[in-house]
Design an enzyme around this catalytic site. Sequence first.
Site, PDB file in Angstrom:
ATOM      1  N   ARG A  95       0.814  -1.230   0.000  1.00  0.00           N
ATOM      2  CA  ARG A  95       0.000   0.000   0.000  1.00  0.00           C
ATOM      3  C   ARG A  95       0.838   1.266   0.000  1.00  0.00           C
ATOM      4  O   ARG A  95       0.657   2.130  -0.838  1.00  0.00           O
ATOM      5  CB  ARG A  95      -1.015  -0.008   1.149  1.00  0.00           C
ATOM      6  N   ASN A 124      -0.367 -10.551   8.057  1.00  0.00           N
ATOM      7  CA  ASN A 124      -0.740 -11.381   6.903  1.00  0.00           C
ATOM      8  C   ASN A 124      -0.048 -10.908   5.625  1.00  0.00           C
ATOM      9  O   ASN A 124       0.316 -11.719   4.766  1.00  0.00           O
ATOM     10  CB  ASN A 124      -2.263 -11.416   6.728  1.00  0.00           C
ATOM     11  N   HIS A 125       0.181  -9.599   5.494  1.00  0.00           N
ATOM     12  CA  HIS A 125       0.901  -9.086   4.326  1.00  0.00           C
ATOM     13  C   HIS A 125       2.352  -9.544   4.331  1.00  0.00           C
ATOM     14  O   HIS A 125       2.901  -9.923   3.288  1.00  0.00           O
ATOM     15  CB  HIS A 125       0.825  -7.559   4.292  1.00  0.00           C
ATOM     16  N   ARG A 289     -11.022 -11.798  10.815  1.00  0.00           N
ATOM     17  CA  ARG A 289     -11.735 -10.550  11.115  1.00  0.00           C
ATOM     18  C   ARG A 289     -12.657 -10.743  12.324  1.00  0.00           C
ATOM     19  O   ARG A 289     -12.227 -10.659  13.455  1.00  0.00           O
ATOM     20  CB  ARG A 289     -12.525 -10.084   9.881  1.00  0.00           C
TER      21      ARG A 289
END
Length: 353
Positions: A95, A124-125, A289
């Site tokens: 990002r 997680n990225h 989530r």
Amino acid sequence: MIKGKACLIPGRYIPELHRPRLTTNGLFHSTVNGSGKPTKMENSVPKKPRTVCCIGDIHGFITKLQNLWSNLETLIDPVDFQNALIIFLGDYCDRGPDTPKVMDFLISLRSNYPNQSHVFLSGNHDFAFAAFVGVLPPPPDGSEFSETWKEYTSSEEREGWFKGDGYEKMHLQGRSWAGTMKVKFDTVKGTEFQGSIYDAGPTFESYGVPHGSADLIKAVPDEHKKFLADMVWVHEEDDVCIQTEEGLKLCKLIAVHAGLEKDKAVDEQLKTLKARDTRVAKVGPLCGRASVWEIPKELTEKPTIVVSGHHGKLHIEGLRLIIDEGGGLEQNPVAAVVLPSMLIVRDTDTLSK
């Protein structure tokens, strides 16, 4: 001090004037009644609690990270800061435009601040980045990473999984990270995908290669690969103090990028996370989530802080701390929480002497 800012304490809004002040002897003094006496503390709390800083998702924004670090260094007593435990909650890449510079900054901390303790959680990225460049630990049972694809093949076309050099031996998340989304607009974030479902395009570009190129594997320096290889999936810390309405409370702390799954035994989750079991296609505590939003019920029986990033929100409810105000969006700040005081610090805070 911070002009016009406030400290968050679970369940309360504390204006700056009434904020507990951490003094050099480690005790909290209240400015509410002007007495200068320490606030109520539990008998088991040490006289000088250690400072713990939990820093939210950075997502490739080096200037935000530098400004946040400077603000932390300014606000925290120098001796306490030099000896603090610093927990980075993961998601260092994607990002934002400067992933390599973020990596260099993080790697340099141990030499620049040798008395601090640093924990670098995998987000997680970061997990997916590590998967693509080939530095994930191998599955403990000797299976192939291609086994992780099977349950999710229905997503392959939509996510445009990577099919370049080396994909045959790549974990699902590496293929997804370097893929190309067929749908260009992310309705959840209200932005366009930047290459893949992970928005990994800026990370590829920051290393000087096009999105989805296998050349990234050679472009990433060895020290960055080592950083990715060494990330932990969970960190446990005993005897962490936190300011509550009743005074200081001594707790265990569990730091994990997204949280702990509420319907699974905590011990089993911790075992998998500590082992970094890469047989798992999608690691819930790193990418979940709703399932990881709350503290598992079994942890409510003894005081346990669960701190995470990941969720694109700043959320504090009791001992559940979610510190990800930025969400990887350029217009949002990167935040940290300082324990025991529960002071929220942002890269955008304007400080005065």
